[in-house]
Design a protein around this motif. Structure first.
Motif, PDB file in Angstrom:
ATOM      1  N   ASN A 438       0.736  -1.223  -0.083  1.00  0.00           N
ATOM      2  CA  ASN A 438      -0.338  -0.296  -0.093  1.00  0.00           C
ATOM      3  C   ASN A 438       0.698   1.601  -0.845  1.00  0.00           C
ATOM      4  OD1 ASN A 438      -2.167  -1.790   0.080  1.00  0.00           O
ATOM      5  ND2 ASN A 438      -2.817  -1.162   2.653  1.00  0.00           N
ATOM      6  N   TRP A 439       1.882   0.938   0.871  1.00  0.00           N
ATOM      7  CA  TRP A 439       2.501   2.237   0.612  1.00  0.00           C
ATOM      8  C   TRP A 439       3.440   2.419  -0.771  1.00  0.00           C
ATOM      9  CZ3 TRP A 439       8.046   3.005   4.358  1.00  0.00           C
ATOM     10  CH2 TRP A 439       8.232   3.883   4.400  1.00  0.00           C
ATOM     11  N   ILE A 440       3.927   2.002  -1.346  1.00  0.00           N
ATOM     12  CA  ILE A 440       4.289   1.721  -2.389  1.00  0.00           C
ATOM     13  C   ILE A 440       3.968   2.231  -3.563  1.00  0.00           C
ATOM     14  CG2 ILE A 440       5.560   0.004  -4.465  1.00  0.00           C
ATOM     15  CD1 ILE A 440       6.461  -1.875  -1.704  1.00  0.00           C
ATOM     16  N   VAL A 441       2.703   2.085  -3.792  1.00  0.00           N
ATOM     17  CA  VAL A 441       1.081   2.535  -4.419  1.00  0.00           C
ATOM     18  C   VAL A 441       1.409   3.721  -4.032  1.00  0.00           C
ATOM     19  CG1 VAL A 441      -0.786   1.766  -5.417  1.00  0.00           C
ATOM     20  CG2 VAL A 441       1.124   0.046  -5.138  1.00  0.00           C
ATOM     21  N   GLU A 442       1.121   4.187  -2.956  1.00  0.00           N
ATOM     22  CA  GLU A 442       0.999   5.517  -2.737  1.00  0.00           C
ATOM     23  C   GLU A 442       2.464   6.171  -2.981  1.00  0.00           C
ATOM     24  OE1 GLU A 442       0.221   6.482   1.389  1.00  0.00           O
ATOM     25  OE2 GLU A 442      -1.246   4.938   1.635  1.00  0.00           O
ATOM     26  N   GLN A 443       2.552   5.563  -3.299  1.00  0.00           N
ATOM     27  CA  GLN A 443       4.472   6.350  -3.595  1.00  0.00           C
ATOM     28  C   GLN A 443       4.030   6.551  -5.113  1.00  0.00           C
ATOM     29  OE1 GLN A 443       8.382   5.571  -1.513  1.00  0.00           O
ATOM     30  NE2 GLN A 443       7.263   4.346  -0.524  1.00  0.00           N
TER      31      GLN A 443
END
Lengths: 535, 60
Positions: A438-443
């Motif tokens: 989730n954090w990666i996709v947010e970036q």
């Protein structure tokens, strides 16, 4: 019999093509063994662009166009399948390899031109697909290890394909179908050792599949027993990989006779001077075989006249040396001096060690089973044996902090290590990806495909999973570390501490273990539920 | 005629590559320079140049 075109997509565009794609070479050999008509277009080797690719697509009436690769080949694969679909509307487009396996549903969504995806190992799945093509059948759901589209356009994942147990039943790779003389042999050089630097006729082989370790950043392409199938809440089959606390592994390796037979065949046919073992971790196999596997390979290597003459005669290696030098992968905890000495005697020139870090608290979190102490021990054992250890390093671990940075620089200085570390990168299929998705996709503004397209070989920064440092900080810190610039890093640490309200003397970290936190949260919820039940 | 396709049968049509290596000299140079980028090794990526930049013209 089916007419099949294999296409090898471009990977690592910034570098010259250096490696014959081992999986495609094996699958092409299997297809020919089964009587099919096979052609290979190696786009990665030739890099001729779309006009030639269109000609290739129109060179015949293909029944099947098959391609695959690792995740970082995604950009090229996307271009190829677009052209292939436009030029060959009749062909069945089949995609396999790590790129598909790591995210089967997502990839089939990103690439609507693909008809069938091969999840995991293709050694049995692809021949079964070709049989169906010959029979004029399209019930892909009855071929294990596939993902395909039903008449409504929905995705159907068939049953999980079992791994091939008898690896020695595989034919030798169809190296002749790749531009060895034109492209690969001229790019034989590998700058890991003197012998690698002078290599003029190198090929790579894969002697084993899998790894017993559970490194958080690693992904095994669905061939290491780490892949799991389970229905989700909607009763749809989902494919998953390592998750915190949930690991499975399968260890498989070729017999020493197969391996040395293959190398001898290549030596006699192509006049090889170097072989790179692509295996994830040679030492895992050796330990699993109770320390017999590598010894036997080395014995047969010498018995079959493959030992380099420079080692046999005790002279410095030069271009007059005959025989085959080789390299592979090792592990800090699983190697030992006796095996290393035997490997050197048989011609091993260098071993890649994923040392990753020399910081104890970082090493504790990465699942490698190694420590700074075992890193250093293996480093000296390897040097003493005459083999060059290649000390890979990573910066940007989730809990990387200033202490880790200083510990790494201290170790590099002490050990004479010259390195530009990789950036910690969460490749799809790895536990890190599962944890930080989730954090990666947010970036990437919520766009997973953008992240996939941005992924390279981890020498360039992509999504950050460090809790303490952002991309700008990691880039700067890496540069300063390489120059052993303690002074500027210490100055920046003061600035960083002020920004994060962390006083001198306290650990320079805001890291909170997401795995432990998840477990703690779940325990709290259970506790709360228990409390409310008691009232 | 080239040998870009390799296989166990002859295809219906040949694949003909008329370029020497598929890359122009300009592309080859920029690729090699990129590998050594840093310090005095810098170059103009000619395909990226925006010609007729208004700001530059005004300065003239």
């Amino acid at each position: 019999m089916a007419k099949i075109l294999f296409i090898n997509p471009v990977v690592r565009e910034e570098d010259d093509p250096r490696h014959v794609p081992y999986g495609i070479a094996l699958l092409a050999a299997i297809a020919m063994r089964d009587g099919h008509q096979v052609q290979v277009y190696d786009e990665n080797a030739w890099r001729k662009g779309p006009e030639i690719l269109k000609q290739v697509c129109n060179a015949d009436r293909w029944d099947v166009i098959a391609l695959g690769g690792i995740t970082t080949a995604y950009g090229s694969i996307k271009n190829i399948v677009r052209i292939a679909r436009d030029e060959c509307p009749q062909a069945l487009i089949v995609l396999g390899g790590g790129v598909l396996t790591s995210l089967p549903r997502e990839m089939m969504g990103f690439l609507p031109q693909v008809d069938v995806g091969v999840i995991g190992e293709g050694f049995i799945t692809l021949p079964e697909i070709l049989q169906k093509v010959d029979a004029g059948e399209h019930d892909w759901e009855n071929v294990d290890g596939t993902i395909s589209r039903n008449s409504d356009g929905g995705l159907v994942i068939s049953a999980q394909r079992a791994l091939l147990e008898d690896l020695d039943s595989l034919p030798y790779p169809a190296w002749d179908l790749f531009p060895l003389e034109e492209v690969y042999f001229p790019n034989s050089q590998v700058l890991f050792s003197e012998e690698g630097m002078l290599a003029k006729r190198r090929l790579d082989i894969n002697a084993s599949y899998g790894c017993s370790l559970v490194c958080r950043y690693c992904y095994h392409l669905g061939i290491a027993g780490d892949m799991k199938y389970a229905p989700d809440a909607n009763n749809e089959l989902q494919v998953s990989f390592d998750e915190p606390g949930n690991y499975s592994r399968s260890i498989r390796y070729h017999s020493p006779e197969y391996i040395v037979g293959l190398v001898k065949h290549a030596y006699e046919k192509y006049n090889l001077d170097f072989v790179g073992f692509l295996d994830e971790n040679l030492m895992t196999m050796d330990q699993y075989s109770k320390r017999t596997w590598l010894k036997e390979i080395c014995r047969l290597w010498k018995e079959n006249g493959l030992q380099p003459t420079c080692i046999r005669d005790g002279v410095e290696h030069d271009e007059h040396c005959r025989g085959v030098h080789w390299s592979g992968t090792s592990h800090a905890t699983l190697c030992n001096p006796e095996t290393l000495k035997i490997m050197r005697e048989a011609g091993c020139s260098h071993l890649i060690y994923g040392y990753e870090s020399f910081s104890p608290h970082v090493m504790k979190t990465i699942g490698k089973g190694a420590t700074p102490k075992t890193n250093m021990r293996s480093f000296f054992w390897t040097l003493e044996s005459g083999i060059r250890p290649i000390p890979n390093q990573i910066i940007g671990f989730p809990n990387e902090d200033f202490q880790a940075i200083y510990e790494n620089m201290d170790a590099w200085k002490k050990l004479g290590i010259v390195v530009k570390p990789f950036f910690a990168t969460a490749y799809p299929g790895s536990e890190w990806f599962t944890t930080y998705r989730n954090w990666i996709v947010e970036q990437y503004d919520g766009d997973l495909e953008k992240y996939i397209q941005d992924l390279g070989d981890a020498t360039r920064i992509t999504a950050v999973i460090s809790h303490n440092f952002n991309a700008v900080e990691l880039l700067g810190l890496r540069e300063l570390m390489m120059n052993f610039d303690y002074k500027r890093i210490e100055e920046y640490e003061q600035y960083w501490r002020r920004n994060h309200n962390i006083p001198d003397g306290a650990p320079s970290t805001i890291f909170q273990d997401p795995v432990k936190n998840k477990a703690k949260k779940a325990a709290n919820i259970r506790l709360a539920a228990g409390n409310s039940g008691s009232h | 005629m080239s040998d870009l396709l390799k296989g166990n049968f002859d295809t219906a049509k040949p694949v003909v590559d008329n370029s020497e290596d598929g890359q122009t000299l300009e592309q080859r140079f920029e690729k090699e320079a990129l590998k050594k980028l840093g310090g005095s090794i810098a170059f103009v990526a000619k395909q990226e140049v925006v010609w007729g930049d208004e700001d530059a013209e005004q300065d003239d």
